[in-house]
Enzyme design. Structure first.
Site, short mmCIF file in Angstrom:
data_model
loop_
_atom_site.label_atom_id
_atom_site.label_comp_id
_atom_site.label_asym_id
_atom_site.label_seq_id
_atom_site.Cartn_x
_atom_site.Cartn_y
_atom_site.Cartn_z
N HIS A 1 -21.79 56.76 22.74
CA HIS A 1 -21.77 58.48 22.16
C HIS A 1 -20.24 58.72 23.21
CE1 HIS A 1 -23.71 61.05 25.76
NE2 HIS A 1 -22.36 60.42 25.59
N ASP B 1 -14.80 68.43 24.44
CA ASP B 1 -16.43 69.16 24.46
C ASP B 1 -16.58 70.60 25.06
OD1 ASP B 1 -16.74 67.59 26.77
OD2 ASP B 1 -17.93 65.98 25.33
N GLU C 1 -22.92 61.69 18.71
CA GLU C 1 -23.70 60.91 18.73
C GLU C 1 -24.19 59.67 17.99
OE1 GLU C 1 -25.65 61.28 21.75
OE2 GLU C 1 -25.35 63.50 22.01
N ASN D 1 -25.54 55.80 24.89
CA ASN D 1 -26.30 55.81 23.61
C ASN D 1 -24.98 54.88 22.91
OD1 ASN D 1 -24.66 57.99 23.05
ND2 ASN D 1 -26.34 58.89 22.36
P1 PGA Z 1 -21.00 60.02 32.92
O1 PGA Z 1 -21.19 60.64 30.14
O2 PGA Z 1 -19.24 60.17 32.88
O3 PGA Z 1 -21.92 61.12 33.13
O4 PGA Z 1 -21.20 59.03 32.90
C1 PGA Z 1 -20.21 60.02 30.02
C2 PGA Z 1 -20.57 60.54 28.65
O5 PGA Z 1 -21.85 61.25 28.49
O6 PGA Z 1 -19.48 60.68 27.82
#
Ligand code: PGA
Length: 244
Positions: A138, A67, A143, A136
């Protein structure tokens, strides 16, 4: 799903690096799907160290990231393109021409997304897809929703994701509100998946991913249906999960 419990972040990172290193040793021209975020940084550091020692060669590897924020150029220090160079690509012997991130600088979302789908498809999809998980549930920037997404698409980031990511910006107002992300279906096309989680703030999402219903309300839960998915997570992230 195969769940590997590690004692802490460092242990998680080393084990994840071992899995990726084995993939690259077994298939030197592997297609890797890569992720940004805090979680994989230790894995990238370990791989860079092994690359430096000559133990893990990325010269034939190609990489496709999940992404990118919409509206940020490759040179923007907050872009995921920049993140990948800083944390990984500039530290290993990968050919930068073989590294790919959705083009956040292209304001035409349909064009940017279909072009990314095309190059990922033409690469044959990842042999190994590395993932983090959001609080959450994702994956990428997919999302919670009422359906699973398919190809690369433009998403509105949820308030919880904007808040979580604001730690990397001067303030929450600077966090872009949209991103281009590979879809869930594309992620599922990878031949194997490695998803990492560390820390207590991931415990509920990890439980829902592994033991909850398969639902787009927890996008990571679809990984229960993947034929080769490995979860490597530390004690804190697995705190709500039964011991195997
Ligand atoms: P993080 O993000 O590794 O910064 O916790 C993970 C994600 O949101 O996929």
């Amino acid at each position: 799903m195969r769940i590997i419990r590690t004692k802490d972040y460092r242990d998680m990172s080393r084990k994840a690096a071992n899995v990726i290193s084995a993939q690259v040793i077994l298939k030197p021209n592997s297609v890797l799907g890569l992720a940004t975020g805090t979680t994989p940084i230790g894995t990238y550091e370990q791989l860079a160290e092994w690359n430096h020692k000559g133990d893990c060669d990325f010269s034939q590897v190609s990489a496709y990231n999940l992404d990118e924020y919409r509206g940020l150029t490759h040179e923007d220090p907050q872009s995921y393109h920049y993140f990948m160079r800083q944390n990984f690509f500039d530290k290993i012997n990968i050919d930068l021409a073989n590294t790919h991130v959705p083009d956040g600088a292209n304001p035409n979302a349909d064009e940017a997304c279909s072009e990314y789908d095309r190059i990922v498809r033409e690469a044959g999809y990842p042999d190994l897809q590395l993932l983090g998980i959001g609080r959450n549930g994702h994956i990428g920037f997919n999302e919670p929703d009422d359906h699973f997404s398919k190809g690369t698409h433009c998403v509105d980031l949820t308030e919880s994701t904007i808040q979580a990511n604001s730690r990397l910006f001067d303030n929450a107002d600077d966090v872009p509100r949209q991103a281009y992300t590979m879809g869930v279906q594309t992620i599922m096309y990878a031949r194997s998946i490695l998803i990492l989680a560390s820390g207590p703030e991931k415990a509920q999402a990890v439980y829902d991913m592994c033991f909850g219903p398969v639902t787009p309300q927890c996008p990571a839960s679809i990984l229960q249906l993947h034929t080769s998915c490995t979860v490597i997570a530390d004690e804190e992230a697995l705190a709500l999960c039964p011991e195997a």
